[in-house]
Design an enzyme around this catalytic site. Structure first.
Site, PDB file in Angstrom:
ATOM      1  N   TYR A 328       0.967  -1.264  -0.092  1.00  0.00           N
ATOM      2  CA  TYR A 328       0.009   0.067  -0.042  1.00  0.00           C
ATOM      3  C   TYR A 328       0.884   1.131   0.061  1.00  0.00           C
ATOM      4  O   TYR A 328       0.383   2.335   0.152  1.00  0.00           O
ATOM      5  CB  TYR A 328      -0.960  -0.055   1.360  1.00  0.00           C
ATOM      6  CG  TYR A 328      -1.587  -1.164   1.743  1.00  0.00           C
ATOM      7  CD1 TYR A 328      -2.499  -1.722   0.839  1.00  0.00           C
ATOM      8  CD2 TYR A 328      -1.297  -1.670   2.849  1.00  0.00           C
ATOM      9  CE1 TYR A 328      -3.134  -2.805   1.367  1.00  0.00           C
ATOM     10  CE2 TYR A 328      -2.107  -3.001   3.349  1.00  0.00           C
ATOM     11  CZ  TYR A 328      -2.858  -3.450   2.334  1.00  0.00           C
ATOM     12  OH  TYR A 328      -3.659  -4.587   2.995  1.00  0.00           O
ATOM     13  N   CYS A 355      14.532 -10.553  -2.167  1.00  0.00           N
ATOM     14  CA  CYS A 355      15.127 -10.270  -3.584  1.00  0.00           C
ATOM     15  C   CYS A 355      14.024  -9.613  -4.772  1.00  0.00           C
ATOM     16  O   CYS A 355      13.325 -10.348  -5.437  1.00  0.00           O
ATOM     17  CB  CYS A 355      15.258 -11.549  -4.310  1.00  0.00           C
ATOM     18  SG  CYS A 355      16.510 -12.560  -3.279  1.00  0.00           S
TER      19      CYS A 355
HETATM   20  N1  LIG Z   1      -4.565  -5.202   5.682  1.00  0.00           N
HETATM   21  C1  LIG Z   1      -4.853  -3.968   5.477  1.00  0.00           C
HETATM   22  C2  LIG Z   1      -6.056  -3.539   5.899  1.00  0.00           C
HETATM   23  C3  LIG Z   1      -7.043  -4.424   5.495  1.00  0.00           C
HETATM   24  C4  LIG Z   1      -8.485  -4.539   6.090  1.00  0.00           C
HETATM   25  C5  LIG Z   1      -9.283  -5.591   6.281  1.00  0.00           C
HETATM   26  N2  LIG Z   1     -10.432  -5.678   5.335  1.00  0.00           N
HETATM   27  C6  LIG Z   1      -3.655  -2.833   5.937  1.00  0.00           C
HETATM   28  O1  LIG Z   1      -2.880  -3.423   6.158  1.00  0.00           O
HETATM   29  O2  LIG Z   1      -3.918  -1.886   6.153  1.00  0.00           O
END
Ligand SMILES: N[C@@H](CCCC[NH3+])C(=O)O
Ligand SMILES: Cc1ncc(COP(=O)(O)O)c(C=O)c1O
Length: 425
Positions: A328, A355
């Site tokens: 993200y 890697c």
């Molecule tokens: N895994 C995501 C959030 C996912 C939320 C679950 N619907 C994060 O790290 O921000």
């Protein structure tokens, strides 16, 4: 939660470097006090303030037997999304009547496991799930409580990948009269499912309540239409999770009451004006409960200077134990635990050891002259770190330690090489 003595960073009353020494790195560390502080805030801002409410921990954020035991003791519920999460709850003796089951594709095996354990409720994500669940209930001669997860068609001010309430979403039942109302009617008339009401989850890491409030309007309309069309008053409403936390100075999370107060006010006034009994209200936060309570420790290894370009410091973990920066573009703050208050004179990119060129944990971190062997502490890693860990490049899943004031306890052992390959023939 944090303080500095003799240039050393402490979490509660424990020197961070002493944890690195005892348990090795990479290491996940949690402050139990901080988790309890977050649970207490949920109690004071929501549970104790409004009658007829409950809060579940979205255990996807940090699903461990330790958390199940702590939540059980603190009176919280658990939101699971898979057989594995449910199994963790069962093995922790978590009470079935405080478990709810979310997820957009629950398998037969998972649904049966949940029915057999007698969980409290299923959050039905689509039409076929409802009919399938009914069939399984008939086969097993049991009944199930259901809520419908609605896609409220609202967009959240967060990373697109974690915005879940948009019209085009794999989650939830679409706001389409021809799909929704026959489904509501079927659930109301069913002999084997008990229709409780509606659920939404609009996104994660939110810093404003607007999205929740817009989604609530959608639910209020549904509550009214359900009453008018079917003479049925829903008994439950789940407002999801999504409450944001502070990762870096760029984050300005709002207090939990700022989410809850306007939502509850709007719900109360709506119900009063339509002479409807206000439904039982629940929430299911994940990140808010554990995010800021966790840190990750790494040992700095090779330091690579590219003259007039930048300096990379490589750590002994990376996208295997924290995939969020790669997935993200998530930002984190960090410091060197053994030089916690020394003057910062070097700008670094912190690179993982995988890697992949995208395996960069932090870009442009200012630190005091880094050396091989320094202990890097990354903050606010308690949510979606351990739970999203993977074995890419056959790196081991790190251990997890919980600090309780001046004590610490290993709650997850570091994965061994043998454990990593024992399923292979
Ligand atoms: N895994 C995501 C959030 C996912 C939320 C679950 N619907 C994060 O790290 O921000
Ligand atoms: C259905 C559902 N409930 C709760 C959560 C928990 O979200 P958060 O960790 O942002 O509170 C999620 C994840 O976003 C979710 O998909």
């Amino acid at each position: 939660m944090f303080n500095i003595k003799n240039h050393e960073l402490y979490i509660d009353q424990v020197a961070v470097t002493s944890l690195a020494k005892k348990y090795g790195t990479p290491l996940y560390v949690y402050s139990e006090n901080k988790i309890i502080e977050q649970l207490d805030t949920i109690k004071s801002a929501f549970l104790d303030k409004y009658p007829d409410t409950h809060a579940a921990f979205a255990c996807k954020a940090f699903c461990t037997k330790y958390m199940c035991r702590l939540l059980e003791k603190e009176g919280f519920w658990l939101d699971v999304v898979s057989g594995g999460e449910l199994y963790t709850a069962i093995k922790s003796d978590f009470p079935a009547d405080r478990i709810e089951f979310n997820g957009n594709n629950k398998s037969d095996e998972e649904l049966i496991m949940a029915l057999d354990y007698g969980i409290n409720r299923f959050v039905v994500d689509n039409a076929s799930e409802l009919y399938h669940l009914e069939k399984l209930c008939i086969d097993k001669s049991v009944k199930a409580n259901v809520l419908f997860r609605i896609t409220p068609e609202v967009s959240a001010n967060t990373h697109d990948f974690i915005s879940t309430g948009k019209k085009d979403s794999k989650f939830g039942i679409p706001l389409d009269d021809a799909i929704l109302y026959p489904l509501i009617e079927a659930a109301i008339k069913s002999d084997v499912v008990h229709f409780l009401g509606f659920h939404f989850h609009v996104g994660s890491q939110l810093h404003e309540s607007n999205t929740h409030l817009s989604a609530l309007e959608v639910i209020l309309k549904l509550i009214l239409n359900t009453k008018e069309r079917f003479n049925y008053t829903i008994s439950d409403f789940n407002l999801g999770g999504g409450f944001g936390i502070k990762y870096t100075d760029a984050d300005h999370p709002i207090a939990l009451t700022e989410f809850i107060k306007p939502l509850m006010h709007r719900l109360d006034t709506f119900c009063a004006s339509h002479e409807i009994k206000r439904p039982h209200v629940s929430m299911e936060p994940g990140r808010y409960i554990v995010g800021e309570a966790g840190i990750q420790l790494y040992t700095i290894g090779n330091i690579k200077v590219i003259p007039e370009v930048k300096t990379y410091a490589s750590i002994d973990g990376g996208m295997t134990d924290n995939v969020r920066p790669g997935l993200y573009g998530a930002k984190y703050h960090a410091l060197i635990a053994n030089k916690a208050d020394l003057e910062k004179d070097t700008l670094l990119d912190i690179s993982g050891k995988c890697c992949e060129s995208t395996d960069i944990l932090i870009k442009g971190l200012s630190v005091p002259s880094p050396e091989r062997g320094d202990i890097l502490t990354v903050f606010s890693t308690g949510a979606y770190g351990y739970s999203m860990a993977n074995n890419y490049n056959k790196l081991q899943i790190p251990a997890v330690v919980v600090v309780k004031a001046d004590e610490h306890e290993l709650i997850v052992r570091r994965q061994s090489y043998d454990e990593m390959i024992e399923r292979e023939v």
